[in-house]
Design a protein around this motif. Structure first.
Motif, PDB file in Angstrom:
ATOM      1  N   LEU A  65       0.818  -1.156  -0.144  1.00 49.41           N
ATOM      2  CA  LEU A  65       0.021   0.073   0.085  1.00 49.41           C
ATOM      3  C   LEU A  65       0.881   1.035  -0.172  1.00 49.41           C
ATOM      4  O   LEU A  65       0.427   2.253  -0.700  1.00 49.41           O
ATOM      5  N   ALA A  66       2.097   1.190   0.505  1.00 48.36           N
ATOM      6  CA  ALA A  66       3.094   2.231   0.576  1.00 48.36           C
ATOM      7  C   ALA A  66       3.936   2.165  -0.663  1.00 48.36           C
ATOM      8  O   ALA A  66       3.843   3.376  -1.317  1.00 48.36           O
ATOM      9  N   TYR A  67       4.450   1.036  -1.064  1.00 52.65           N
ATOM     10  CA  TYR A  67       5.479   1.086  -2.010  1.00 52.65           C
ATOM     11  C   TYR A  67       4.591   1.302  -3.403  1.00 52.65           C
ATOM     12  O   TYR A  67       4.890   2.263  -4.185  1.00 52.65           O
ATOM     13  N   ASP A  91      -7.347   6.780  -4.490  1.00 50.69           N
ATOM     14  CA  ASP A  91      -7.652   5.403  -4.670  1.00 50.69           C
ATOM     15  C   ASP A  91      -6.660   4.384  -3.855  1.00 50.69           C
ATOM     16  O   ASP A  91      -7.321   3.453  -3.309  1.00 50.69           O
ATOM     17  N   GLY A  92      -5.316   4.739  -3.389  1.00 47.76           N
ATOM     18  CA  GLY A  92      -4.879   3.849  -2.572  1.00 47.76           C
ATOM     19  C   GLY A  92      -5.482   3.760  -1.203  1.00 47.76           C
ATOM     20  O   GLY A  92      -5.203   2.807  -0.295  1.00 47.76           O
ATOM     21  N   LEU A 143      -3.144   0.505   8.112  1.00 48.90           N
ATOM     22  CA  LEU A 143      -3.077   0.431   6.829  1.00 48.90           C
ATOM     23  C   LEU A 143      -3.176   1.670   6.068  1.00 48.90           C
ATOM     24  O   LEU A 143      -2.733   2.053   4.964  1.00 48.90           O
ATOM     25  N   LEU A 144      -4.294   2.612   6.664  1.00 49.86           N
ATOM     26  CA  LEU A 144      -4.160   4.071   6.111  1.00 49.86           C
ATOM     27  C   LEU A 144      -2.766   4.916   6.207  1.00 49.86           C
ATOM     28  O   LEU A 144      -2.504   5.688   5.600  1.00 49.86           O
ATOM     29  N   THR A 149       1.145   7.462   3.590  1.00 49.25           N
ATOM     30  CA  THR A 149       2.585   7.703   3.922  1.00 49.25           C
ATOM     31  C   THR A 149       3.290   7.554   2.319  1.00 49.25           C
ATOM     32  O   THR A 149       4.085   8.215   1.836  1.00 49.25           O
ATOM     33  N   GLY A 150       2.575   6.321   1.828  1.00 50.34           N
ATOM     34  CA  GLY A 150       3.086   6.391   0.324  1.00 50.34           C
ATOM     35  C   GLY A 150       2.890   7.510  -0.761  1.00 50.34           C
ATOM     36  O   GLY A 150       3.291   7.932  -1.379  1.00 50.34           O
TER      37      GLY A 150
END
Length: 450
Positions: A65-67, A91-92, A143-144, A149-150
């Motif tokens: 989710l970050a990468y 969207d992520g 997860l958020l 952060t991503g």
């Protein structure tokens, strides 16, 4: 195009230093919980340990989710599409909500069987279930935090995640102390209070990060509504990175299994070897944070330069970041080698473990320059959106590493030999497949999408 030396280095440092500090702040959530819950008793601490493994596994598998978000947002930014970058970032974030909600529901329902699978005593199991059922409510916020952060990393901002990580950890400590021990009129909730304090801190930290993304999206007029096709695309992009992560975790699990197998098959002491392995793995993980910080800079800068259609700059950045990876690896390796004889004192009073730790740490130290190359090139290819290759490469590396480490274990090889396989075969195979890919042109896809 040749980038000015100073400008390139400053940009790498600007992204890597805050990323490193944020990375080492992340494990402090569970570390603070352990320090506080440990005062309740050994069964409480054991229960927290089981719950922590489950939570870390769930969140660790979702690091895509970050990468993935970093790479996609950085590409759009490089292409000059800030609005599209933020739309993709949203969207992520919506994907994180979907996965988090599903993981929470399934996790709460399966808490009993999952804890029972560890085969612990009734008291320990009860504490593990209590903590885990509450802590699972924090999966969506966690997860958020990854997704937001991503997005910010893709926007070349690694400072905001650092500030939020410090805020979240400080708040976590305060809430844990208040809710676990209940000073004054507050009730003492015990291990349940620790879980509740962590969930509250994680929720507030996630809200701050998401607010930063939402504020930027509103400013640019990007849509914040869930878009099914966009969320589905984000999920599809994440699948190869999930496979890559699974192969890495499988290799590390096999290494731990080989340590146990080798001690039982040979003349080693299982307890001493496992304790030594755990300390070495903890130190190896800490060193990985420093190298991963350069990899995060590589993700953001590679995505941006490819999005701008500048292959020459991408190639120059890659060369320079590899040099940074090697340099950091040499410094970390020399430092670890110099301290190898005294670090054991910080972790254990057992002289047998301290003695066994020194040669293992020397193996780790020798492998750091190679690890620097591996981490950086992994970040470059993630930033390029080359997830499919990374997935297949991960499977290939696992196919090479698994029989090698299991052979050492089955034949009663030493702990040092198991670590030689990890540092040489596993990291060496990763280095081969990553260098081979980086020297080609196939990953250098330019434009807003990979």
């Amino acid at each position: 195009m040749r980038l000015p030396f100073n400008a390139t280095d400053r940009e790498i440092l600007r992204l890597a230093v805050p990323a490193f500090l944020a990375l080492i702040a992340e494990p402090l959530y569970l570390l603070a919980d352990a320090a506080i819950v440990g005062h309740l008793g050994t069964p409480h601490l054991a229960g927290l340990g089981i719950a922590g493994v489950v939570l870390q596994t769930i969140v660790g598998l979702c690091v895509f989710l970050a990468y993935g978000t970093t790479a996609g947002v950085a590409r759009q930014l490089g292409a000059g599409n800030l609005r599209a970058a933020l739309t993709q970032g949203m969207d992520g974030i919506w994907l994180a909500v979907v996965i988090g909600a599903g993981a929470t529901v399934l996790g709460v329902a399966a808490t009993g069987p999952v804890v029972a699978a560890f085969g612990v005593s009734g008291e320990v199991a009860a504490h593990a279930e209590t903590y885990l059922r509450i802590a699972l409510l924090g999966v969506t916020p966690l997860l958020l935090m990854l997704a937001a952060t991503g997005v910010l990393r893709g926007l070349q901002d690694t400072r905001t995640p650092l500030y939020v990580a410090v805020l979240g950890n400080a708040l976590n400590v305060v809430l844990n102390l208040l809710l676990v021990f209940g000073p004054g009129p507050l009730p003492a909730l015990g291990i349940a209070g620790s879980a509740l304090g962590s969930v509250t801190a994680q929720t507030i930290a996630a809200a701050v990060l998401v607010r930063a993304v939402v504020f930027a999206a509103r400013r640019e007029g990007a849509s914040m509504r869930p878009d099914f096709s966009g969320v589905l695309t984000a999920a599809r992009v994440g699948v190869p990175l999930l496979i890559r992560t699974l192969t890495l975790r499988a290799a590390l699990l096999l290494t731990t299994y080989s340590v146990t197998l080798a001690a039982r098959s040979g003349s080693g002491d299982v307890d001493v070897d496992l304790a030594t392995h755990q300390i070495a793995f903890t130190l190896w993980t800490f060193l990985a944070f420093a190298l991963d910080a350069v990899a995060i800079a590589a993700q953001a800068l590679t995505g941006r330069s490819l999005g701008a259609g500048d292959r020459a700059t991408t190639r120059a950045l890659t060369r320079r970041m590899v040099q940074w990876g090697i340099g950091c690896g040499v410094v970390l390796g020399l430092g670890l080698a110099a301290l190898s004889g005294v670090l054991g004192v910080l972790f254990t009073p057992d002289q047998a473990v301290r003695d066994a730790l020194v040669p293992v740490l020397l193996v780790v130290a020798v492998g750091q320059p190679l690890a620097g190359v591996v981490f950086v090139l992994d970040g470059v290819l993630i930033g390029a959106g080359d997830g499919r290759y990374l997935a297949w490469a991960g499977l290939l590396v696992l196919a090479v590493h698994a029989p090698a480490t299991l052979l050492v274990g089955a034949t009663g090889g030493s702990l040092v030999l198991v670590w030689c396989v990890l540092a040489g075969v596993f990291m060496g195979a990763r280095g081969v497949v990553l260098v081979h890919r980086a020297r080609s042109e196939r990953w250098m896809v330019t434009g807003a999408t990979a």
